[in-house]
Scaffold this active site. Structure first.
Site, PDB file in Angstrom:
ATOM      1  N   GLU A 165       0.809  -1.216   0.000  1.00 61.91           N
ATOM      2  CA  GLU A 165       0.000   0.000   0.000  1.00 61.91           C
ATOM      3  C   GLU A 165       0.847   1.272   0.000  1.00 61.91           C
ATOM      4  O   GLU A 165       0.799   2.067   0.952  1.00 61.91           O
ATOM      5  CB  GLU A 165      -0.946  -0.010   1.219  1.00 61.91           C
ATOM      6  CG  GLU A 165      -1.787  -1.268   1.316  1.00 61.91           C
ATOM      7  CD  GLU A 165      -2.864  -1.202   2.403  1.00 61.91           C
ATOM      8  OE1 GLU A 165      -2.821  -0.306   3.242  1.00 61.91           O
ATOM      9  OE2 GLU A 165      -3.772  -2.060   2.369  1.00 61.91           O
ATOM     10  N   GLU A 364      -5.106  -9.062   0.486  1.00 59.46           N
ATOM     11  CA  GLU A 364      -5.721  -8.761   1.784  1.00 59.46           C
ATOM     12  C   GLU A 364      -7.191  -8.515   1.558  1.00 59.46           C
ATOM     13  O   GLU A 364      -7.579  -7.818   0.614  1.00 59.46           O
ATOM     14  CB  GLU A 364      -5.161  -7.468   2.426  1.00 59.46           C
ATOM     15  CG  GLU A 364      -3.851  -7.596   3.111  1.00 59.46           C
ATOM     16  CD  GLU A 364      -3.373  -6.295   3.771  1.00 59.46           C
ATOM     17  OE1 GLU A 364      -4.212  -5.516   4.276  1.00 59.46           O
ATOM     18  OE2 GLU A 364      -2.154  -6.078   3.760  1.00 59.46           O
TER      19      GLU A 364
END
Ligand code: FCB
Length: 474
Positions: A165, A364
């Site tokens: 991220e 995720e």
């Protein structure tokens, strides 16, 4: 209806070093460690990363449990601040090498496909003091560290990721002041984002040179895609939503797969004098070094509309949009995040239509719930809400695959409950419960559900009512 996944599909979980290992035998601090040392009251129940889930000492137990549940894939990260003792001489921590090698080897022995990520929000404090991602010297130090990782662990790890991220350190650290270094400056945030992409592309280059004769070795980046839905189909709302996508999704997705930044984004930055410092050589490296596979973290979409009011104050991305709260949104009350599984299908379609059906997987997806102890039944947590959450997301993923999406797997955040930045252990995400006092692990109902589904040849059944309900949520 039967929901069936291929035999080779990855079902697994993901975590990160700083959120699971604890500090034992770690010589350097990262920015999260310093933050906790300086202001423990910022963390839920004042719980820091110092012990976390004690994975440094209990990884073997966790791997046995993973194998018991039949999971065939796993992702974690190496901590830069653990591996490197001295960032100038690149002297390594021998103990860290021993730890990671044994950890990775044990996963391999259990036939669990491992993906190792190199950076999960954990800038070493010493390097943050030199400017962190604002400083291109740090970019080159990252590449050196990454190279060390490939040399030290390349024989044990086939799948690598450069960053988790990468938008988060830019937005959390340099825009919204959620994380260290608590700066709010859009120009700096753009530079930080750009420098991260540069570090990524330089790392991909080294990786492909090192492993050019080994087709099993793949490199990736983990992006938290948050596709943006406009409030209406009116031109101004669509435009606002497009700008959100540019800032938070496409500014990373395009360079790592297409080798270039979206033209609309470059134009917008230019018009505000926000273009980062960059040069031709760097842009060439970004153009020529694309990833092999994309990892996508998906939790929730974004929703936006055109601004009703004039924007004022220091420049922020919000100058071009307003967040829209969809009245029908299902919200996870503990985390405040929207639950909207259909987006998985939309992400898959975007990758198929606009990125040449690039290979990807969900790295995720999950649900954080507070106070799970209240759901204990016969000694285990009966987390039916998590099972329902997983089923609904898998439904849309399965549908995307049926429509030819090149998706290779699905990983749940997380295996054993882990530490979540300043939320610490408030919301639990795991398939396995962690007793913080004893560090004892107990498989939750969702863990047993996964096991059953995998043993059933990656298949589970949905009732007609369930399918109708999923489809009715537009
Ligand atoms: C994601 C992060 C991960 C974890 C989950 C809940 O955004 O990648 O580290 O905190 O959220």
């Amino acid at each position: 209806m039967k929901i069936n996944f291929d035999k080779s599909f990855w079902f697994g979980t993901s975590t990160s070093g700083p959120q699971s290992e604890g500090w034992k035998n770690k010589k350097n601090d990262n920015i999260m460690d310093t933050w906790f040392k300086e202001r423990p009251e910022d963390f839920f129940d004042k719980i820091g990363p110092n012990i976390a889930s004690n994975v440094y000492s209990q990884y073997d137990e966790d791997i046995q449990m993973m194998a018991k549940i039949k999971l065939n894939s796993f992702r974690t990260s190496i901590q830069w601040s653990r591996l490197i003792n001295n960032f100038d001489t690149q002297e390594i921590n021998i103990d860290a090498v021993k730890f990671y090698r044994d950890y990775f080897e044990q996963l391999r022995n259990k036939n669990i496909t491992l993906m190792v990520n190199l950076y999960h929000f954990d800038m070493p404090q010493i390097l943050q003091d030199r400017g962190g991602w604002e400083n291109k010297e740090v970019v080159d130090l990252f590449v050196k560290y990454a190279t060390k990782c490939f040399e030290l662990f390349g024989d044990l790890v086939d799948y690598w990721a450069t960053f988790n991220e990468p938008v988060v350190p830019a937005e959390a650290g340099y825009l919204y002041k959620w994380h260290y270094p608590f700066i709010s400056d859009l120009k700096k945030a753009v530079q930080v984002g750009y420098n991260t992409i540069l570090a990524h592309s330089k790392t991909v280059k080294v990786f492909h040179e090192l492993f050019k004769n080994d087709l099993n070795k793949k490199i990736s980046i983990i992006l938290n895609l948050t596709p943006c839905y406009p409030k209406t189909n009116k031109e101004e709302d669509v435009k606002a939503s497009h700008i959100v996508d540019l800032f938070f999704n496409k500014s990373f997705l395009d360079p790592v797969i297409k080798g270039k930044f979206p033209i609309d984004f470059v134009k917008l930055l230019k018009s505000e004098n926000l273009l980062p410092e960059c040069n031709r050589d760097e842009l060439k490296i970004i153009r020529e070094n694309i990833i092999d596979i994309l990892a996508v973290n998906y939790y929730q979409p974004r929703r936006a509309k055109a601004r009703d009011t004039q924007f004022s104050g220091p420049l922020m991305p919000e100058k071009w949009f307003e967040t829209y709260n969809w009245p029908e949104a299902r919200i996870n009350p503990y985390r405040g995040w929207e639950i909207y599984p259909r987006t998985i299908y939309d992400i898959a379609k975007d990758i198929k239509d606009n990125y040449n059906n690039f290979p990807w997987f969900i790295s995720e997806n999950g649900m954080g719930v507070q106070g799970e102890e209240k759901f204990v039944k016969n000694g285990i947590i009966n987390d039916q809400y998590r099972i329902d959450f997983i089923k609904e997301h898998l439904y849309w993923l399965n549908k995307a695959i049926a429509d030819n999406s090149n998706c290779l797997g699905y990983q749940i955040w997380t295996f054993v409950d882990c530490w979540s930045w300043n939320n610490a252990y408030k919301n639990r995400y795991g398939l396995v419960y962690l007793d913080l006092e004893t560090q004892k692990r107990i498989i939750k109902e969702s863990g047993y559900w996964m096991k059953k589904m995998i043993e059933n040849n990656n298949m589970f059944e949905l009732t007609n009512e369930e399918v109708e309900k999923y489809e009715s949520i537009k």
